[in-house]
Design an enzyme around this catalytic site. Structure first.
Site, mmCIF file in Angstrom:
data_model
loop_
_atom_site.group_PDB
_atom_site.id
_atom_site.type_symbol
_atom_site.label_atom_id
_atom_site.label_comp_id
_atom_site.label_asym_id
_atom_site.label_seq_id
_atom_site.Cartn_x
_atom_site.Cartn_y
_atom_site.Cartn_z
ATOM 1 N N TYR A 144 0.821 -1.214 0.000
ATOM 2 C CA TYR A 144 0.000 0.000 0.000
ATOM 3 C C TYR A 144 0.854 1.262 0.000
ATOM 4 O O TYR A 144 0.333 2.367 -0.124
ATOM 5 C CB TYR A 144 -0.959 0.003 1.191
ATOM 6 C CG TYR A 144 -2.034 -1.032 1.014
ATOM 7 C CD1 TYR A 144 -3.311 -0.666 0.615
ATOM 8 C CD2 TYR A 144 -1.760 -2.380 1.199
ATOM 9 C CE1 TYR A 144 -4.285 -1.627 0.423
ATOM 10 C CE2 TYR A 144 -2.728 -3.339 1.006
ATOM 11 C CZ TYR A 144 -3.982 -2.956 0.621
ATOM 12 O OH TYR A 144 -4.952 -3.897 0.419
ATOM 13 N N LYS A 167 2.866 -14.291 5.905
ATOM 14 C CA LYS A 167 3.219 -15.187 4.804
ATOM 15 C C LYS A 167 4.743 -15.353 4.807
ATOM 16 O O LYS A 167 5.411 -15.288 3.771
ATOM 17 C CB LYS A 167 2.695 -14.560 3.498
ATOM 18 C CG LYS A 167 2.672 -15.450 2.307
ATOM 19 C CD LYS A 167 1.625 -16.542 2.352
ATOM 20 C CE LYS A 167 1.871 -17.518 1.216
ATOM 21 N NZ LYS A 167 1.311 -18.848 1.417
ATOM 22 N N ASP A 218 -2.591 -18.216 4.461
ATOM 23 C CA ASP A 218 -3.534 -19.080 3.742
ATOM 24 C C ASP A 218 -4.184 -20.076 4.710
ATOM 25 O O ASP A 218 -5.387 -20.346 4.629
ATOM 26 C CB ASP A 218 -2.883 -19.789 2.547
ATOM 27 C CG ASP A 218 -1.455 -20.215 2.813
ATOM 28 O OD1 ASP A 218 -0.759 -19.507 3.552
ATOM 29 O OD2 ASP A 218 -1.036 -21.251 2.295
ATOM 30 N N ASP A 250 -6.350 -6.905 4.550
ATOM 31 C CA ASP A 250 -7.411 -6.512 3.623
ATOM 32 C C ASP A 250 -8.266 -7.726 3.258
ATOM 33 O O ASP A 250 -9.496 -7.715 3.378
ATOM 34 C CB ASP A 250 -6.751 -5.922 2.371
ATOM 35 C CG ASP A 250 -7.726 -5.169 1.498
ATOM 36 O OD1 ASP A 250 -8.905 -5.063 1.877
ATOM 37 O OD2 ASP A 250 -7.311 -4.695 0.430
#
Ligand code: NAI
Length: 399
Positions: free
Chosen positions: A155, A225, A265, A289
């Site tokens: 972002y 992640k 995930d 998000d």
């Protein structure tokens, strides 16, 4: 005295009649603001009854400030400097949705507000309200507060478009100076940069842990992640654990706090399979998000989820409806004000008026449990209440 102030010890000093700026917003903004303001005032009046002489004990002095279409029409600018100044000065504000015109090179006003005030934590409590339709068998098991980092990650907007001289320069630099050999298609790649810092991660994770401890919630989960992005996402995880051990050793030792981590995930699986394992989750910006929408959807609350953007050091906080301007139903009395109402409940809690916040949430829950809905949630349009009638129904439950 009408100003909320941050004290040197890091707590808010809140007068009985604080001035709080509001941005009505575009599209359905006016409908839902009008309805919500009536509910907020009724809630505060009910929670803090006045003196026998007829004086209110506590009352919010709403200060109208402009952004979006209203601002453009009145001042020629979408986000006038006075609006930012008012929020900077008054610390706490609330806003309806603002339109982001597509393809006009205009910055999102929401993003601009977050950046200007360095509102680094996006806070979204996700809980189920009985009566709301959900795709899960047991939506009531979901009660999770999301802390999404708001200022870093992709972002930051550091990107170069494929085919430009700029991206070629970046690719040349990576290949010749940094020894990068793994850009699969160097002649047609766009490149984006993802900055994640220790400071940025720590302040977000600290806010999540403080929130958990203040609400007697034990589990803080770092979602990342880091298996793929070792230094950015992996850094977020590592800095989070280090921070917890350094600053919260007592709470970890006596069992008030348990910090764990999960790969993003897997997190998206776990929130469907075992949502009750999570209390407070801290996420990097992009993961946050995705997770925010997934979690809101699983309690059926995508249109009624509240949100806040907060800087816990300066005290600045902007509470907001999380849906958009819904131009298809604007001005027709069809909009659901619940997202703004619940954001208002977060605001009341943030300024320490918890009795009012609890009353507002309970009243809304009672309205839903009694089958009172606006058209988006009603079983049929003939059962639906208008925006203002729904606000009246909530006010009845407050009293
Ligand atoms: P949207 O959320 O405005 O609308 C999507 C669908 O949900 C529409 O069918 C709409 O009628 C419905 N809906 C949304 N809020 C509702 C409510 N309170 N009550 C009943 N129905 C509701 O999303 P969309 O159409 O993608 O965006 C429209 C504009 O809003 C765009 O300019 C976008 O940039 C802006 N936007 C602003 C946000 C903000 O200010 N925080 C967030 C998301 C979008």
């Amino acid at each position: 005295m009408t100003k909320i102030r941050m004290t040197p010890d890091g707590t808010l000093s809140v007068p009985d009649t604080p001035e709080i700026p509001y941005i009505e917003g575009d599209g359905i903004g006016q409908d839902i603001w009008e309805a919500s303001r009536r509910v907020f005032d009724a809630t505060v009046a009910a929670a803090y009854p006045g003196t026998p002489e007829g004086e209110d004990q506590r009352r919010i002095l709403w200060r109208r400030v402009l952004a979006g279409h209203a601002a453009l029409a009145e001042t020629g600018e979408s986000l006038p400097a006075e609006t930012l100044e008012a929020i900077r000065e008054d610390l706490v504000a609330i806003k309806g949705p603002l339109e982001t015109p597509v393809g006009q090179g205009m910055r999102s006003l929401n993003v601009a507000l977050r950046q200007e005030l360095d509102l680094y934590a996006c806070v979204r409590p996700v809980r189920y309200f009985p009566g709301i339709e959900s795709p899960l068998k047991h939506p009531e098991l979901t009660d999770i507060t999301i802390f999404r980092e708001n200022t870093e990650d992709i972002y930051a907007g550091i990107e170069w478009n494929a085919g430009t001289p700029e991206v070629q320069r970046v690719i040349d630099f990576l290949q010749t100076r940094m020894g990068v050999t793994k850009i699969r298609f160097p002649h047609s790649s766009s490149i984006g940069i993802k900055p994640i810092s220790r400071e940025g991660s720590e302040r977000l994770i600290r806010a999540a842990i403080d929130y958990a401890l203040a609400h007697s919630l034990t589990n803080v989960t770092l979602v990342h992640k880091g298996n793929i992005q070792k230094f950015t996402e992996g850094g977020f995880r590592r800095w989070g654990y280090e921070l917890a051990e350094r600053e919260y050793a007592d709470a970890l030792a006596d069992g008030r706090l348990a910090v764990s981590d999960v790969i993003a995930d897997n997190f998206l699986q776990q929130i469907l399979l075992h949502p009750d394992r999570f209390d407070v989750v801290a996420l990097t910006n992009l993961n946050g998000d995705y997770a925010s929408d997934a979690l809101a959807a699983q309690v059926g609350g995508i249109g009624i989820s509240p949100g806040a953007n907060i800087n816990y050091s300066s005290g600045h906080a902007v509470f907001e409806a999380t849906h958009g301007t819904a131009p298809d139903i604007a001005g027709q009395g069809l909009a659901n004000p619940s997202s703004l109402l619940l954001s208002g409940a977060m605001l009341l809690e943030y300024i320490g008026w918890s009795e009012a916040a609890d009353r507002l949430r309970s009243a809304l829950a009672s309205a839903f449990a009694s089958g009172q809905f606006t058209r988006d949630l009603a079983p049929s349009s003939s059962d639906a209440l208008s925006t203002q009638d729904f606000a009246d129904a909530v006010i009845t439950h407050i009293r």
